[in-house]
Each structure stands twice: as structure tokens, then as C-alpha cells.
Enzyme design. Structure first.
Site, PDB file in Angstrom:
ATOM      1  N   ARG A   1      20.571  64.765  88.807  1.00 17.77           N
ATOM      2  CA  ARG A   1      19.752  63.939  89.703  1.00 17.77           C
ATOM      3  C   ARG A   1      19.242  64.886  90.819  1.00 17.77           C
ATOM      4  NH1 ARG A   1      21.940  60.926  93.630  1.00 17.77           N
ATOM      5  NH2 ARG A   1      23.929  61.961  93.460  1.00 17.77           N
TER       6      ARG A   1
ATOM      7  N   GLU B   1      39.894  65.394  83.863  1.00 18.55           N
ATOM      8  CA  GLU B   1      38.654  65.057  83.102  1.00 18.55           C
ATOM      9  C   GLU B   1      39.349  64.913  81.509  1.00 18.55           C
ATOM     10  OE1 GLU B   1      36.265  63.671  83.960  1.00 18.55           O
ATOM     11  OE2 GLU B   1      36.073  64.155  86.124  1.00 18.55           O
TER      12      GLU B   1
ATOM     13  N   HIS C   1      38.434  67.213  88.806  1.00 19.36           N
ATOM     14  CA  HIS C   1      37.438  66.965  89.856  1.00 19.36           C
ATOM     15  C   HIS C   1      38.315  66.568  91.113  1.00 19.36           C
ATOM     16  CE1 HIS C   1      33.373  66.325  87.882  1.00 19.36           C
ATOM     17  NE2 HIS C   1      33.097  66.927  88.763  1.00 19.36           N
TER      18      HIS C   1
ATOM     19  N   CYS D   1      29.115  70.469  86.777  1.00 19.02           N
ATOM     20  CA  CYS D   1      30.501  70.450  86.556  1.00 19.02           C
ATOM     21  C   CYS D   1      30.753  70.043  84.926  1.00 19.02           C
ATOM     22  CB  CYS D   1      31.194  69.362  87.143  1.00 19.02           C
ATOM     23  SG  CYS D   1      31.559  70.154  88.956  1.00 19.02           S
TER      24      CYS D   1
HETATM   25  N1  PCA Z   1      30.718  69.551  91.515  1.00 21.17           N
HETATM   26  C1  PCA Z   1      29.460  69.359  91.023  1.00 21.17           C
HETATM   27  C2  PCA Z   1      28.829  70.536  90.641  1.00 21.17           C
HETATM   28  C3  PCA Z   1      29.521  71.705  91.600  1.00 21.17           C
HETATM   29  C4  PCA Z   1      30.631  70.954  92.091  1.00 21.17           C
HETATM   30  O1  PCA Z   1      31.816  71.309  92.527  1.00 21.17           O
HETATM   31  C5  PCA Z   1      29.559  68.116  89.640  1.00 21.17           C
HETATM   32  O2  PCA Z   1      30.445  67.531  89.786  1.00 21.17           O
HETATM   33  O3  PCA Z   1      28.990  68.462  88.786  1.00 21.17           O
END
Ligand code: PCA
Length: 219
Positions: free
Chosen positions: A92, A82, A168, A145
Site C-alpha cells: 500500500r 505469526e 509482530h 514483514c
Molecule cells: N513492519 C512492516 C515492515 C517493517 C515493519 O517493521 C510490516 O509489517 O510489513
């Protein structure tokens, strides 16, 4: 010279899942020493507010030199490094504490966004050279996140020399297999996820000036 410690966070499961690859990976790397830096892993609740309380306490307690927060991104097919955290919560799904903020700031009055301070281009290049799919992502979403990524960068805004970012991860194969969607969503095995995050951390410790390479996208 010993390197400053690495704080590596993952999340508890959310959205009806029983595992979260981010915590599986963080847990697997806990206690490893990478390029001289020791990894300390921490599991964050998937809850607005609570996740930042847990993270904030760890930042004070552990004084890490590098922080990498990990999260699950169902639907993404690669290691998604990111670039930017934005100051908005817009959920959501309710989080694990039942909160569902809509268009609220993560930190009222704070800047609209912060950039990751880890060498994101160098991390993507290192992963690709090792045969692992990776790209720069221009949005960490607006759920827990991004909330953690933004709160992390805000907490560190005056801590010179402490570098941080967010990655991610795709689903694990067993999660993808259990989804009703056709075709099944992309996934990577746990061993591959662990290998990629380990390499990302080694790259973060050993690279201070980021690579100049395109990581852009048209949409
Ligand atoms: N993914 C979610 C929240 C926790 C996670 O592991 C997100 O992408 O916001």
C-alpha cells in the site's frame, strides 16, 4: 551442550517514523545468552529485495539454529506470533527503497505459503502465563514483514533442524502518542516488549514439540 545461536532481526523505521520497536528490541537483546543460546541481532532495511539480501547473507555467515524476525504492527495490541507466510508482495505504501510491488510473488514458482517452524502455541502460552498479552496471528500482511518471513522460510526450507518464525510487535507509547488517530493506537513499553521477546526466545530454545492448544480465529 551449547545451544545453536539465535539470529534475531528487527527493521529500520519506515512510514515516516523515527524508530521501529522491532529493532529497538532486537538491539536490546543482542549478545544475551538465553537458555544457553547466544543472540545475534541484525537490522534489516525496510525494503523489498534488499531486506532478503541482508538476511540471506546473515544466514550463511552465522548459521543460526533459531531465527526470529520481528516487525512493527501499528494497530495491533499484543505480541502477535505469526503462523504463516504467503508468497505475495502487495504494498500500500512504497518501501524505504521506493518499491511498491502489487501482487508479485516473493519467490516466483515457489509454494503459496510456508508455516512458521517455531513452537507458536507454546510461545503464546508462555507469554500469557507471564502476564503478557499475546496471540497467534493468521496473517503477517503483504508488506515487507511478510516478504521477509516468506523469504526466510524459503531460504531455510532444506535446512533440517533450523527453526524460524516471525513476531509482530505493537507500537511504542511515544509512537502511539504522536499519531493523529483518535483514540490513539495501542502500544506497549520497550521494557515489556524486550521481556516478551526474551521469553519467546527461551521458549523456542527449550520447546521442540509445540503445544496442542487452540490459537485459531473465526475471521
Ligand atoms: N513492519 C512492516 C515492515 C517493517 C515493519 O517493521 C510490516 O509489517 O510489513
Amino acid at each position: 551442550m551449547p545451544q545453536p545461536a539465535i539470529l534475531l532481526t528487527g527493521f529500520e523505521p519506515f512510514g515516516g517514523e523515527s524508530v521501529n520497536p522491532s529493532w529497538q528490541v532486537a538491539q536490546a537483546l543482542h549478545g544475551e545468552t538465553l537458555a544457553g543460546a547466544r543472540v545475534q541481532s541484525l537490522c534489516l532495511p525496510c525494503a523489498f529485495g534488499d531486506a532478503l539480501d541482508t538476511l540471506g547473507a546473515a544466514l550463511v555467515r552465522q548459521r543460526p539454529g533459531i531465527v526470529l524476525a520481528l516487525g512493527q504492527a501499528g494497530g495491533r495490541s499484543d505480541f502477535s506470533v505469526e503462523r504463516i507466510a504467503i508468497n505475495v508482495d502487495d504494498a500500500r505504501l512504497p518501501c524505504n527503497a521506493g518499491r511498491r510491488p502489487i501482487d508479485e510473488p516473493v519467490v516466483p514458482g515457489a509454494p503459496a505459503a510456508y508455516f512458521a517452524t517455531l513452537p507458536i502455541k507454546a510461545i503464546v502460552a508462555a507469554l500469557r502465563s507471564a502476564g503478557l498479552p499475546a496471540s497467534v496471528s493468521q496473517s503477517a500482511g503483504t508488506y515487507v514483514c511478510n516478504h521477509v518471513f516468506y523469504g526466510l522460510m524459503h531460504a531455510l526450507r532444506r535446512r533440517r533442524g533450523v527453526r524460524a518464525g516471525f513476531m509482530h510487535l505493537p507500537l511504542l507509547p511515544e509512537q502511539a502518542a504522536a499519531r493523529a488517530t483518535v483514540p490513539a493506537p495501542p502500544s506497549l513499553p520497550l521494557a515489556t516488549l524486550v521481556q516478551g521477546v526474551r521469553l519467546a526466545l527461551v521458549t523456542a530454545v527449550t520447546t521442540t514439540a509445540d503445544l496442542r492448544a487452540s490459537g485459531g480465529a473465526e475471521t
